[in-house]
Every structure is written in structure tokens, then in C-alpha cells.
Design an enzyme around this catalytic site. Sequence first.
Site, PDB file in Angstrom:
ATOM      1  N   ARG A  85       0.835  -1.209   0.000  1.00  0.00           N
ATOM      2  CA  ARG A  85       0.000   0.000   0.000  1.00  0.00           C
ATOM      3  C   ARG A  85       0.866   1.255   0.000  1.00  0.00           C
ATOM      4  O   ARG A  85       1.014   1.932  -1.014  1.00  0.00           O
ATOM      5  CB  ARG A  85      -0.953  -0.021   1.205  1.00  0.00           C
ATOM      6  CG  ARG A  85      -2.107   0.968   1.113  1.00  0.00           C
ATOM      7  CD  ARG A  85      -1.774   2.378   1.553  1.00  0.00           C
ATOM      8  NE  ARG A  85      -1.292   2.451   2.925  1.00  0.00           N
ATOM      9  CZ  ARG A  85      -0.851   3.572   3.486  1.00  0.00           C
ATOM     10  NH1 ARG A  85      -0.801   4.697   2.779  1.00  0.00           N
ATOM     11  NH2 ARG A  85      -0.405   3.585   4.727  1.00  0.00           N
ATOM     12  N   ASP A  86       1.497   1.537   1.093  1.00  0.00           N
ATOM     13  CA  ASP A  86       2.287   2.764   1.201  1.00  0.00           C
ATOM     14  C   ASP A  86       3.529   2.707   0.328  1.00  0.00           C
ATOM     15  O   ASP A  86       3.999   3.736  -0.158  1.00  0.00           O
ATOM     16  CB  ASP A  86       2.691   2.996   2.667  1.00  0.00           C
ATOM     17  CG  ASP A  86       3.176   4.412   2.912  1.00  0.00           C
ATOM     18  OD1 ASP A  86       2.375   5.342   2.737  1.00  0.00           O
ATOM     19  OD2 ASP A  86       4.362   4.576   3.266  1.00  0.00           O
ATOM     20  N   CYS A 247       5.487   9.209   1.681  1.00  0.00           N
ATOM     21  CA  CYS A 247       4.265   9.987   1.510  1.00  0.00           C
ATOM     22  C   CYS A 247       4.439  11.060   0.432  1.00  0.00           C
ATOM     23  O   CYS A 247       5.375  11.860   0.492  1.00  0.00           O
ATOM     24  CB  CYS A 247       3.872  10.649   2.829  1.00  0.00           C
ATOM     25  SG  CYS A 247       2.379  11.653   2.714  1.00  0.00           S
ATOM     26  N   ASN A 256      10.372   4.742   2.775  1.00  0.00           N
ATOM     27  CA  ASN A 256      10.088   4.145   4.080  1.00  0.00           C
ATOM     28  C   ASN A 256      11.287   3.350   4.565  1.00  0.00           C
ATOM     29  O   ASN A 256      12.165   2.981   3.781  1.00  0.00           O
ATOM     30  CB  ASN A 256       8.866   3.222   3.972  1.00  0.00           C
ATOM     31  CG  ASN A 256       7.572   3.989   3.780  1.00  0.00           C
ATOM     32  OD1 ASN A 256       7.230   4.847   4.584  1.00  0.00           O
ATOM     33  ND2 ASN A 256       6.841   3.689   2.720  1.00  0.00           N
TER      34      ASN A 256
END
Length: 310
Positions: A85-86, A247, A256
Site C-alpha cells: 500500500r504505502d 508519503c 520508508n
Amino acid sequence: MGTVPSALKHCLSYQHLLKEQLWIGEPAPPPPAAPHPGQFSSEEELRGKKMKCDSRMDWESHQQGKESQASGLPAYVKIVEVGPRDGLQNEKVIVPTDIKIELINRLSKTGLPAIEVTSFVSSRWVPQMADHKEVMRGIERHPGVQYPVLTPNLQGFHAAIAAGATEVSVFGAASETFSKMNINCSIEESIEKFEDVAKSARNMNIPVRGYVSCALGCPYEGNIIPAKVAEMGVAVVDSSVAGLGGCPYAKGATGNVATEDVIYMLNGLGINTGVNLYTVMEAGNFICTALNKKTNSKVAQASFNTGTVN
């Protein structure tokens, strides 16, 4: 280093920990010629190295576990994998649905207890997640693995449940500026939206995870006043395979923290995760190959010749 556990000192040097913990002092083999970008030299080499050091790592993990408990560190840390997802939401080229499904299926076999699959948000804002229904319905669900999805509002929640979601996540921020940049509403307004989701989830016995972005600092406001964030011991860590993601609304975000690096560090500290580092590295190799990019995992870079992107 004061009273920092000796294992942590080793973790500060990937090459040192590689030599001492994984390869038992043996030199790494010479790199093969021109592997595909993002690939390890071969699956056979990866599995061979895994078999060579499993018994050594089991013994060391037991010894270091004693040390971690004595130092006040947790005996177990839960890792939540957010790569699908991220990690993928910020990719400029749309990742095929079957690649996303295969990545999740590979991660499901690593021992990870939770894998954040996708997000039920507007495809206008996050086009990479437009195939959330197809992804949810296409994955192989493994016993003991949680598959949460991000649901920022009630509409997203109901869509997620209709697609088969059994756990959802909501997210807020400790920074007003970031909250407005990220989800276009104030902290107070975001909490009101989450309350609607949480109430509906409770009525349906659906577990809810809560995120607090910018808990340790904000790219717009700088340091965050500690009183804004509940302080407690950390025993759950979110990370992304191969360090993918970041983000799109946080200026300067470089990605990340890599799941491989987190597992490697925790192994060195004698903290149990229940996750197999090598199968995570294989999953990282798979998605980096699919994306034609180099892994951001320092451990993967130090462990294998992963090539360079032309």
C-alpha cells in the site's frame, strides 16, 4: 556507547554484522556478471546462504534474546508490512494488479503477521490504488496473517468491507499542516471522520488500526510537542519491503524504512519477530525487478549484488 546492548553496536555496521552473524566469518562470494536490476545473483545462492546460517542464527538469537530482556528491550516486536500500500502508492507508473497480488502472496509466506494490502481512497487522488477491489479479491489469505486496508472515511470503509476486508486502518496526524496537506482537513475534522469508521467497524466486529503521522516530527512544522502524542513503549513497527514508498505529501520524503533492515536490526538485538529475513529479501527482489529499480534496503545491498538501474 554506554549501556547500549552489544548487539546494537554490531547493528551500526551492516558489513560487520554480515560477517559476524550471517556468514560466520566467511568472505562473500565474488559477484556474478550483470544480474538483472534489482535481482539477487540467483535463487539457488540465496537459499544456499539461508541454509548455511540458519542454525547459527537460531543459537545467536537465543543468546541475544537473553541480553535484550536484561536490557529492557521487548522480547517480541510485531512488524506490519506496508509495502503493497504505502510502498507502491507513490510509484509514478501504475503497477499491474497481478504484480501487486503476487507481491502480497510472497510476503504472506514470510512469517509477517500483518500486511497492509491497499487503500480504499479516491482513485482521483491516489490512482495507484484504483484496483483495490481486484487486489483484495485476488490475494491468497494465509492463516494467522492480518490483511488490513486503509479506509479514511465511511465511504471507503463500506467499499472495503464489500470487497472482503476483515480489518481496516484509519490515520491522523499530530501536525495540523500535514493533516491539511495529506487529507485536506484539520486534526479535529479527521477525528470526527475516524469516529464514524470506528463505530461502524465496532458494530460489525471489524478490528481497526490507528496511525498517527508526524508523531516524531513534521516536514512542515518541525518538532512536534510530545504532549500531542501518547507516549508508550514501541512494540509494533511499520515498514516497507525494499524501502519502497514515502508519503507524496511530505516534502523531502525519501522512502520508508526497509522491512529487511528492521528485521536485521531486531535479529541483532535478539528481539523476536517471527519473520524470515531471506523470504522477505526474495519478495523485495521480486518487486524491485518488476519496478526496474534498485532496492533501498541496506541489508539487501550489502548481502547480494543487486545490480544497478541503467
